[in-house]
Each structure stands twice: as C-alpha cells, then as structure tokens.
Design a protein around this motif. Structure first.
Motif, PDB file in Angstrom:
ATOM      1  N   GLU A  88     -26.667  85.564 -11.898  1.00  0.00           N
ATOM      2  CA  GLU A  88     -25.358  84.971 -11.614  1.00  0.00           C
ATOM      3  C   GLU A  88     -24.827  85.447 -10.271  1.00  0.00           C
ATOM      4  OE1 GLU A  88     -23.454  84.385 -16.066  1.00  0.00           O
ATOM      5  OE2 GLU A  88     -23.524  86.388 -15.189  1.00  0.00           O
ATOM      6  N   LEU A  89     -25.114  86.722  -9.946  1.00  0.00           N
ATOM      7  CA  LEU A  89     -24.681  87.253  -8.650  1.00  0.00           C
ATOM      8  C   LEU A  89     -25.392  86.522  -7.512  1.00  0.00           C
ATOM      9  CD1 LEU A  89     -23.113  89.360  -6.996  1.00  0.00           C
ATOM     10  CD2 LEU A  89     -25.063  90.898  -7.265  1.00  0.00           C
ATOM     11  N   GLN A  90     -26.667  86.244  -7.686  1.00  0.00           N
ATOM     12  CA  GLN A  90     -27.411  85.502  -6.666  1.00  0.00           C
ATOM     13  C   GLN A  90     -26.817  84.114  -6.473  1.00  0.00           C
ATOM     14  OE1 GLN A  90     -31.206  86.107  -8.700  1.00  0.00           O
ATOM     15  NE2 GLN A  90     -32.005  87.141  -6.886  1.00  0.00           N
ATOM     16  N   GLU A  91     -26.467  83.471  -7.568  1.00  0.00           N
ATOM     17  CA  GLU A  91     -25.864  82.140  -7.482  1.00  0.00           C
ATOM     18  C   GLU A  91     -24.517  82.200  -6.772  1.00  0.00           C
ATOM     19  OE1 GLU A  91     -25.701  81.003 -11.553  1.00  0.00           O
ATOM     20  OE2 GLU A  91     -27.839  80.512 -11.700  1.00  0.00           O
ATOM     21  N   ILE A 147     -22.635  93.497  -1.588  1.00  0.00           N
ATOM     22  CA  ILE A 147     -22.912  94.564  -2.550  1.00  0.00           C
ATOM     23  C   ILE A 147     -22.211  95.843  -2.101  1.00  0.00           C
ATOM     24  CG2 ILE A 147     -24.736  96.024  -3.527  1.00  0.00           C
ATOM     25  CD1 ILE A 147     -24.855  93.265  -4.585  1.00  0.00           C
ATOM     26  N   ASN A 148     -21.697  96.612  -3.041  1.00  0.00           N
ATOM     27  CA  ASN A 148     -21.188  97.945  -2.731  1.00  0.00           C
ATOM     28  C   ASN A 148     -22.399  98.844  -2.495  1.00  0.00           C
ATOM     29  OD1 ASN A 148     -20.211 100.688  -3.009  1.00  0.00           O
ATOM     30  ND2 ASN A 148     -18.319  99.807  -3.816  1.00  0.00           N
ATOM     31  N   VAL A 149     -22.789  98.947  -1.249  1.00  0.00           N
ATOM     32  CA  VAL A 149     -24.040  99.601  -0.860  1.00  0.00           C
ATOM     33  C   VAL A 149     -24.083 101.067  -1.293  1.00  0.00           C
ATOM     34  CG1 VAL A 149     -25.399 100.362   1.115  1.00  0.00           C
ATOM     35  CG2 VAL A 149     -24.500  98.035   1.052  1.00  0.00           C
ATOM     36  N   SER A 150     -23.026 101.792  -1.069  1.00  0.00           N
ATOM     37  CA  SER A 150     -23.003 103.218  -1.413  1.00  0.00           C
ATOM     38  C   SER A 150     -23.193 103.424  -2.921  1.00  0.00           C
ATOM     39  CB  SER A 150     -21.686 103.849  -0.961  1.00  0.00           C
ATOM     40  OG  SER A 150     -21.559 103.798   0.442  1.00  0.00           O
ATOM     41  N   SER A 151     -22.521 102.589  -3.718  1.00  0.00           N
ATOM     42  CA  SER A 151     -22.637 102.705  -5.170  1.00  0.00           C
ATOM     43  C   SER A 151     -24.046 102.388  -5.641  1.00  0.00           C
ATOM     44  CB  SER A 151     -21.648 101.756  -5.861  1.00  0.00           C
ATOM     45  OG  SER A 151     -20.317 102.129  -5.577  1.00  0.00           O
ATOM     46  N   LEU A 152     -24.684 101.399  -5.023  1.00  0.00           N
ATOM     47  CA  LEU A 152     -26.033 101.022  -5.421  1.00  0.00           C
ATOM     48  C   LEU A 152     -27.037 102.121  -5.080  1.00  0.00           C
ATOM     49  CD1 LEU A 152     -27.977  99.007  -6.615  1.00  0.00           C
ATOM     50  CD2 LEU A 152     -28.128  97.888  -4.383  1.00  0.00           C
ATOM     51  N   THR A 193     -34.536  79.172  -2.470  1.00  0.00           N
ATOM     52  CA  THR A 193     -35.569  78.906  -1.487  1.00  0.00           C
ATOM     53  C   THR A 193     -36.422  80.161  -1.312  1.00  0.00           C
ATOM     54  OG1 THR A 193     -34.249  79.671   0.395  1.00  0.00           O
ATOM     55  CG2 THR A 193     -33.991  77.359  -0.269  1.00  0.00           C
ATOM     56  N   GLU A 194     -37.553  80.002  -0.648  1.00  0.00           N
ATOM     57  CA  GLU A 194     -38.433  81.140  -0.400  1.00  0.00           C
ATOM     58  C   GLU A 194     -37.719  82.224   0.397  1.00  0.00           C
ATOM     59  OE1 GLU A 194     -42.591  81.818   1.979  1.00  0.00           O
ATOM     60  OE2 GLU A 194     -42.501  80.125   0.592  1.00  0.00           O
ATOM     61  N   ALA A 195     -36.909  81.826   1.359  1.00  0.00           N
ATOM     62  CA  ALA A 195     -36.166  82.790   2.173  1.00  0.00           C
ATOM     63  C   ALA A 195     -35.126  83.532   1.339  1.00  0.00           C
ATOM     64  CB  ALA A 195     -35.492  82.074   3.342  1.00  0.00           C
ATOM     65  N   GLN A 196     -34.464  82.823   0.418  1.00  0.00           N
ATOM     66  CA  GLN A 196     -33.439  83.447  -0.419  1.00  0.00           C
ATOM     67  C   GLN A 196     -34.033  84.439  -1.408  1.00  0.00           C
ATOM     68  OE1 GLN A 196     -31.694  79.882  -1.998  1.00  0.00           O
ATOM     69  NE2 GLN A 196     -30.132  79.742  -0.396  1.00  0.00           N
ATOM     70  N   MET A 197     -35.310  84.276  -1.762  1.00  0.00           N
ATOM     71  CA  MET A 197     -35.986  85.214  -2.659  1.00  0.00           C
ATOM     72  C   MET A 197     -36.351  86.513  -1.949  1.00  0.00           C
ATOM     73  SD  MET A 197     -38.652  82.761  -4.724  1.00  0.00           S
ATOM     74  CE  MET A 197     -38.119  81.290  -5.593  1.00  0.00           C
ATOM     75  N   THR A 198     -36.348  86.498  -0.654  1.00  0.00           N
ATOM     76  CA  THR A 198     -36.814  87.661   0.121  1.00  0.00           C
ATOM     77  C   THR A 198     -35.878  88.849   0.000  1.00  0.00           C
ATOM     78  OG1 THR A 198     -37.867  86.171   1.715  1.00  0.00           O
ATOM     79  CG2 THR A 198     -37.507  88.444   2.412  1.00  0.00           C
ATOM     80  N   CYS A 199     -34.588  88.613   0.168  1.00  0.00           N
ATOM     81  CA  CYS A 199     -33.618  89.706   0.059  1.00  0.00           C
ATOM     82  C   CYS A 199     -32.223  89.136  -0.157  1.00  0.00           C
ATOM     83  CB  CYS A 199     -33.640  90.600   1.297  1.00  0.00           C
ATOM     84  SG  CYS A 199     -32.953  89.864   2.804  1.00  0.00           S
ATOM     85  N   PHE A 200     -31.339  89.962  -0.682  1.00  0.00           N
ATOM     86  CA  PHE A 200     -29.985  89.510  -1.008  1.00  0.00           C
ATOM     87  C   PHE A 200     -29.225  89.097   0.235  1.00  0.00           C
ATOM     88  CE2 PHE A 200     -25.484  90.252  -2.122  1.00  0.00           C
ATOM     89  CZ  PHE A 200     -25.379  89.446  -3.247  1.00  0.00           C
ATOM     90  N   ASN A 201     -29.347  89.888   1.281  1.00  0.00           N
ATOM     91  CA  ASN A 201     -28.622  89.591   2.511  1.00  0.00           C
ATOM     92  C   ASN A 201     -29.259  88.471   3.325  1.00  0.00           C
ATOM     93  OD1 ASN A 201     -26.537  91.431   2.104  1.00  0.00           O
ATOM     94  ND2 ASN A 201     -27.707  93.117   3.006  1.00  0.00           N
ATOM     95  N   ILE A 220     -36.442  96.502  -3.227  1.00  0.00           N
ATOM     96  CA  ILE A 220     -36.799  95.798  -1.995  1.00  0.00           C
ATOM     97  C   ILE A 220     -35.797  94.682  -1.718  1.00  0.00           C
ATOM     98  CG2 ILE A 220     -38.582  94.397  -0.859  1.00  0.00           C
ATOM     99  CD1 ILE A 220     -40.642  95.910  -2.605  1.00  0.00           C
ATOM    100  N   TYR A 221     -35.416  93.974  -2.764  1.00  0.00           N
ATOM    101  CA  TYR A 221     -34.519  92.833  -2.617  1.00  0.00           C
ATOM    102  C   TYR A 221     -33.116  93.253  -2.171  1.00  0.00           C
ATOM    103  CZ  TYR A 221     -31.952  88.580  -3.893  1.00  0.00           C
ATOM    104  OH  TYR A 221     -31.151  87.462  -3.874  1.00  0.00           O
ATOM    105  N   PHE A 222     -32.603  94.327  -2.744  1.00  0.00           N
ATOM    106  CA  PHE A 222     -31.215  94.713  -2.482  1.00  0.00           C
ATOM    107  C   PHE A 222     -31.049  95.835  -1.443  1.00  0.00           C
ATOM    108  CE2 PHE A 222     -30.397  92.799  -6.727  1.00  0.00           C
ATOM    109  CZ  PHE A 222     -29.319  91.990  -6.392  1.00  0.00           C
ATOM    110  N   MET A 223     -32.081  96.648  -1.221  1.00  0.00           N
ATOM    111  CA  MET A 223     -31.842  97.905  -0.502  1.00  0.00           C
ATOM    112  C   MET A 223     -32.714  98.142   0.735  1.00  0.00           C
ATOM    113  SD  MET A 223     -31.615 100.259  -3.943  1.00  0.00           S
ATOM    114  CE  MET A 223     -31.461 101.787  -3.037  1.00  0.00           C
ATOM    115  N   ARG A 224     -33.632  97.247   1.030  1.00  0.00           N
ATOM    116  CA  ARG A 224     -34.608  97.515   2.096  1.00  0.00           C
ATOM    117  C   ARG A 224     -33.955  97.675   3.465  1.00  0.00           C
ATOM    118  NH1 ARG A 224     -39.155  94.003   4.530  1.00  0.00           N
ATOM    119  NH2 ARG A 224     -40.866  95.482   4.801  1.00  0.00           N
TER     120      ARG A 224
END
Length: 425
Positions: free
Chosen positions: A224-227, A238-243, A413-421, A326-330
């Motif tokens: 749901e967050l991705q959507e 994303i709250n990066v520090s919390s993650l 899309t393929e690009a959207q699967m790569t990472c959240f940002n 990898i998706y959220f933090m790379r």
C-alpha cells in the motif's frame, strides 16, 4: 585403500543411522499447548480462573541423541510450564469481533477488529510447519527435520523484543501472552483456535490511534505504501533514521527473517508531506538459536546465508541483507548508519537490556535470560562496526529486478521495482 573406503562407508552408515534414529524419535508434526495437570481440557470451566499453567509445546522435548544431532535449541523453554492470563474476547474493550483467519504459513492467526476500526491479531505461539514439509521428506519419514527446526525459535522472544523496542524508541505491535479458551465469540473457529496459547498484538494496518503519535491516524502495509508513493511521488518519503535504526536493531537481536511483509508503516501527515514511519512485526525468529550437527550442515552460508544463529558476534553480515534493504536503504549514506548505531548504544544501556527481560516468567528467564542478555550486550558494543559493514555490503548489492515479497501483484514498472526513491524520478 580398501581399508580407508571401508572406514568411510562405516562412518557414513553410522552417521545416517544416528540421523534417522534422531529424526524418527516422534511422528507428530503439529501440537498445541499443554495445560499442566489437566486430564481433559474440555472439562475445565475456565471462567472460574484468571490464569492457567501451560507449556507452549511438548513436541520438541529431546534426548541426548537429539540434542547432539538436532541441537538443544530452546526445547526446555517450549516445554516449561508458565502461568498465562485467560482471555475472553467479550472482556476486551472496544466490542471486539473476529474478522477472518490470517494467511501465515506456520502461524495460525485470527484477525480481530474493534468498533473504532483498530485491528488486532491472535498469533499462535505453537507453529504448524506441515505446509513447508517437502513430499520427499514425508516419503522418507524424515519430516521431523523441518518440524523440529521450530525449536530454534524462542516461544516468548516477541515479549522481550517489544520491551527492547520501547527502550530503543522503535515502534512495535505491543504483544501480550494470553490463553484463549473455547468460547461463544470464536464461533466456527473454536475447533482450531479454542484452548490455545497466543500472542495478542496490534495489526500493522488499520486505525493507528493505539500508537498515540501526533498526526498519525492510520497504518498500511508495504504494498500500500508503494501504491501511495506512485500516486504522490513527490510527497511521500520514508523516515530514514527510524528505518536504519530498526534494521540495526534487527541485527542486535538476531532477527534474520525480515522480508517486506513483516513491516507496516505509520503514515504521518506533516503539512503537504507524507512521512512513513516503519512498524516492524512478526518476531518469531529473534534470538534464533541453531545448534546440532544436522542444522549446522543444512544452514551453511552457501545454501541459507540468512539463517544465522544468535551468537555474541555476527559472522556473516552480508547474508543478512534482504531485498527489502536494497529497495529502501541502498542510497542512505553511511553517516546515518553510524549515527543510528550510536543512538542504539546510548539507549540500550545494560540496565535497559536487563530490565526488558522482566516481562518473562521466572521459569523462562532462568533458562535463557542471562545468556541472551550477554549476547545482546556483546552485539551492542560492536554495533557501529556492524553498521558500517552492513552499509558497505548494501551498496555492493545488485540492483533489484523483481517485486518485493507481497508486492508481486502490484502494477509497477521495472524501474519502480528497483528502489523506493526510484518512483517518480
């Protein structure tokens, strides 16, 4: 040469014989809790009591051979009698009703809802691994190698992890240990869920009022967050520090099973911005303790790099990096990892760690408390080094080419699967 071959064959035969003997010590695949001193649980009027003396499961009780071949693990904790409060759903606040069964592979769960929309779950402490037992294992009569693996999970880990999370300022689902008797409120679910031991905890979806966080009113899962990110790419972050802190905390407690479906997100509105705060759930594999000849062979880093036993040191950090990371933090800089590691070291003092184990019954603390506290302290003391290495290995990880677990059906899309940002770039 023939003598050497004979010795090798003999040793292999002995090993296989001991293995089969150990694995065939029980033919049971699943069992629920055992009420101490009760000949027939169906004859007990639980409304006369406020607690019950119960063992989580006697299925994993071992012997000398099993302890060597399959490990001692947490067998004693599973079979130790503990006093647990009795829960009737109509005694809960908020007019609770049963919605449906959950979809876990090993954990039996019931989803509950209060009148205000707050969602909760009853998650069984005993696990049912039958869906994971390969057909070949059943044919050979060695399914116990899968069944017995649950003894490496601590039945009461989640209770301590919740307290440690509070000390570390990380959100948690606030689990409570309860015994749920058969009752009218369970209706058709009585046969499967009545007279069992559960963790009652909040869900990572629905009403977020129970969190008591300003500007946070609802929760959502990762898909749901991705959507939401696709819909509002420039507003959602994303709250990066919390993650980062939450993932370093996972390393601290040895929770290696952290795929995308084991995270919820508290949605915070700050002006026009939408800030997603991580809410970890499902702590079945915290303090995972893998011992014995067979589990050690099977969990070799070359085959199952993520399945690691909880020791004083982490010996294969790169194996703990998941697609979720990898998706959220790379793209998060190393400085954030170092900063959050230092904060965890400051928050999780010796006293904070020790006091978190006070939620355990004395019987369980005497079995495992001191050893686990020692291991947590050791990992905490080296956490900055782990954080740096984790981030460095994360940067070296390959780019994702498929959707995260639980998001396979999403239209990305393929690009959207790569990472959240990457969404919106």
């Amino acid at each position: 040469m023939k003598k050497v071959v004979f010795i090798v064959v003999l040793l292999l035969s002995v090993f296989l014989g001991l293995t089969y003997w150990s694995l065939s010590s029980t033919d049971r695949i699943f069992d629920t809790c055992e009420i101490i001193g009760a000949a027939d649980v169906n004859e007990i009027d639980f409304k006369k009591y406020d607690s019950v003396l119960v063992a989580a499961s006697t299925l994993y009780e071992g012997n000398s051979l099993k302890n060597v071949m399959q490990g001692e693990q947490y067998r004693k904790a599973w079979s130790a009698p503990v006093s647990v409060p009795i829960l009737y759903l109509n005694d809960m606040s908020g007019n609770v009703k049963v919605l449906e069964e959950g979809g876990g592979k090993q954990t039996h769960s019931l989803k509950l809802q209060k009148d205000d929309g707050t969602l909760m779950t009853l998650r069984s402490v005993s696990k049912d691994p039958s869906p994971l037992v390969p057909k070949v294992a059943k044919t050979l009569g060695i399914e116990n190698i899968v069944v017995d693996g649950i003894s490496a999970q601590h039945p009461y880990a989640a209770l301590v992890v919740a307290k440690l999370s509070e000390k570390a300022k990380i959100l948690n689902t606030n689990p409570k240990l309860v015994f749920v008797p058969k009752q009218e409120q369970l209706s058709d679910y009585n046969a499967k869920y009545g007279n069992r031991l559960f963790l009652l905890e909040y869900e990572t979806k629905g009403n977020a009022n129970w969190l008591n966080i300003k500007n946070v009113d609802f929760l959502m899962d990762t898909e749901e967050l991705q959507e939401l990110k696709i819909k509002y790419p420039n507003r959602v972050s994303i709250n990066v520090s919390s993650l980062v802190r939450a993932r370093l905390f996972d390393l601290l407690i040895g929770d290696w099973d952290r795929h995308a479906k084991q995270w919820g997100w508290a949605i915070e509105h700050v002006g026009d911005s939408i800030n997603a705060i991580p809410l970890p759930c499902d702590r079945d594999n915290a303090f995972f303790n893998l011992e014995g000849v067979l589990p050690t062979i099977i969990s070799n880093n070359a085959f199952l790099p993520e399945v690691q036993s909880f020791e004083k040191e982490i010996d294969f950090l790169s194996g703990l990096i998941s697609p979720f990371d990898i998706y959220f933090m790379r793209d998060i800089p190393q400085s954030v990892f170092e900063e959050e590691a230092k904060k965890l070291q400051q928050l999780l003092t010796d006293e904070a760690i020790a006091s978190s184990f006070s939620v355990w019954p004395d019987e369980i603390y005497k079995l495992d408390g001191k050893e686990l506290i020692t291991k947590i302290k050791s990992r905490r003391d080296h956490l900055i080094d782990y954080a740096i290495l984790f981030q460095q290995d994360l940067v070296k990880s390959g780019v994702l080419t498929k959707a995260l677990k639980g998001s396979e059906d999403g239209k990305m899309t393929e690009a959207q699967m790569t990472c959240f940002n990457c969404i919106g770039e």
